[in-house]
Motif scaffolding. Sequence first.
Motif, PDB file in Angstrom:
ATOM      1  N   ASP A  29       0.836  -1.200   0.000  1.00  0.00           N
ATOM      2  CA  ASP A  29       0.000   0.000   0.000  1.00  0.00           C
ATOM      3  C   ASP A  29       0.866   1.243   0.000  1.00  0.00           C
ATOM      4  OD1 ASP A  29      -2.387  -1.385   0.038  1.00  0.00           O
ATOM      5  OD2 ASP A  29      -2.404  -1.513   2.234  1.00  0.00           O
ATOM      6  N   GLU A  30       0.429   2.234  -0.763  1.00  0.00           N
ATOM      7  CA  GLU A  30       1.175   3.481  -0.843  1.00  0.00           C
ATOM      8  C   GLU A  30       0.977   4.297   0.425  1.00  0.00           C
ATOM      9  OE1 GLU A  30       0.176   5.636  -4.304  1.00  0.00           O
ATOM     10  OE2 GLU A  30       0.778   4.049  -5.697  1.00  0.00           O
ATOM     11  N   ASP A  31       2.041   4.962   0.844  1.00  0.00           N
ATOM     12  CA  ASP A  31       1.971   5.838   2.008  1.00  0.00           C
ATOM     13  C   ASP A  31       2.506   7.196   1.612  1.00  0.00           C
ATOM     14  OD1 ASP A  31       1.858   7.040   4.419  1.00  0.00           O
ATOM     15  OD2 ASP A  31       3.355   5.782   5.413  1.00  0.00           O
ATOM     16  N   ASN A  32       1.614   8.163   1.529  1.00  0.00           N
ATOM     17  CA  ASN A  32       2.003   9.515   1.124  1.00  0.00           C
ATOM     18  C   ASN A  32       1.987  10.452   2.311  1.00  0.00           C
ATOM     19  OD1 ASN A  32       2.198   8.783  -1.635  1.00  0.00           O
ATOM     20  ND2 ASN A  32      -0.030   8.881  -1.806  1.00  0.00           N
ATOM     21  N   ASP A  33       2.769  10.084   3.344  1.00  0.00           N
ATOM     22  CA  ASP A  33       2.865  10.904   4.547  1.00  0.00           C
ATOM     23  C   ASP A  33       1.495  11.151   5.162  1.00  0.00           C
ATOM     24  OD1 ASP A  33       5.435  12.870   2.972  1.00  0.00           O
ATOM     25  OD2 ASP A  33       5.633  11.097   4.248  1.00  0.00           O
ATOM     26  N   GLY A  34       0.642  10.131   5.123  1.00  0.00           N
ATOM     27  CA  GLY A  34      -0.661  10.253   5.752  1.00  0.00           C
ATOM     28  C   GLY A  34      -1.744  10.760   4.835  1.00  0.00           C
ATOM     29  N   ALA A  35      -1.382  11.400   3.709  1.00  0.00           N
ATOM     30  CA  ALA A  35      -2.381  11.920   2.797  1.00  0.00           C
ATOM     31  C   ALA A  35      -2.827  10.802   1.871  1.00  0.00           C
ATOM     32  CB  ALA A  35      -1.807  13.080   1.992  1.00  0.00           C
ATOM     33  N   PHE A  36      -4.147  10.630   1.737  1.00  0.00           N
ATOM     34  CA  PHE A  36      -4.637   9.522   0.938  1.00  0.00           C
ATOM     35  C   PHE A  36      -6.032   9.817   0.456  1.00  0.00           C
ATOM     36  CE2 PHE A  36      -4.784   5.288  -0.562  1.00  0.00           C
ATOM     37  CZ  PHE A  36      -6.033   4.784  -0.284  1.00  0.00           C
ATOM     38  N   ILE A  37      -6.223   9.819  -0.858  1.00  0.00           N
ATOM     39  CA  ILE A  37      -7.535  10.001  -1.464  1.00  0.00           C
ATOM     40  C   ILE A  37      -7.664   8.945  -2.546  1.00  0.00           C
ATOM     41  CG2 ILE A  37      -9.043  11.544  -2.766  1.00  0.00           C
ATOM     42  CD1 ILE A  37      -7.499  13.911  -1.556  1.00  0.00           C
ATOM     43  N   ARG A  38      -8.688   8.087  -2.424  1.00  0.00           N
ATOM     44  CA  ARG A  38      -8.848   7.011  -3.404  1.00  0.00           C
ATOM     45  C   ARG A  38     -10.297   6.961  -3.860  1.00  0.00           C
ATOM     46  NH1 ARG A  38      -9.842   1.240  -2.671  1.00  0.00           N
ATOM     47  NH2 ARG A  38      -9.616   1.524  -0.433  1.00  0.00           N
TER      48      ARG A  38
END
Length: 285
Positions: free
Chosen positions: A198-207
């Motif tokens: 799973d991608e981890d973008n420093d807590g930011a996540f919109i899917r």
Amino acid sequence: MSDDPSSSSVQDARPAEKSWLDKLITAFSGEPKSREDLLDIIKDAADNKLLDQEALTIIEGALDVADQQVREIMIPRSQMVCVNIDDQPDKLLPTVIESGHSRFPVIGESTDDIRGILLAKDLLPLILNGKDNFTLENIIRPATIVPESKRLNVLLREFRENRYHMALVIDEYGGISGLVTIEDILEEIVGEIEDETDEDNDGAFIRQVSDTDFIIKALTPIEDFNEHFSAGFDEDEFDTIGGILMRAFGHLPQRNETTEIDGFNFRVLYADNRQIHLLRLTPPA
């Protein structure tokens, strides 16, 4: 009409809600009369430290699953990662590696032409034995097809009993509308399950999960949220979308509580006793 003042005073003094003792007596005198009664007892048990918050969340999730249908959580057709029955290893392997998935629908002429399910682990012989005479048809597994209206608790039981992990979902006309996995159902019970792919973008996540709905992390920065949805949420008072949600609710919300802000409808998917973690969002039409 009775003129007995004592009768009136007793009635006026009766509490609007059941006390803990009343609920406990109800619990031991027979089955709770409704799901709400059962949840009240469980929540009071958590308030009295008989259950921890994580256990309460799991119990609530399990009860919610009994009321949900596959269409509510399925991965929509447009986001399915499929492989074609005629794909050769040179085309097939990059798709498998880049997606990070372990199971793939195998299709023929179109997405509605489901031929079976490919397990990534079944491709391992390619490494050992080479690619000669390779055909997907020889290694795919039968596909399980379920209707959109199927209850999640029933499907979860079938997943366990029949030892499969993915099902293709059909609409009322028999066309493929999406897919659902056992992990999707378990996440409805215990919250988001992340692994090393799973991608981890420093807590930011919109899917995006459907044409109208998104799954977002509560720690998504407001600046990113505004940019993604062309919104105008104030970035001065709070840093994350979770902060705005806390102000809107006025309390720490529980699973499935909803609120609307500037036309954006938010539903809490997962929260613990300290903060909101995961949300389902329906932006304005």
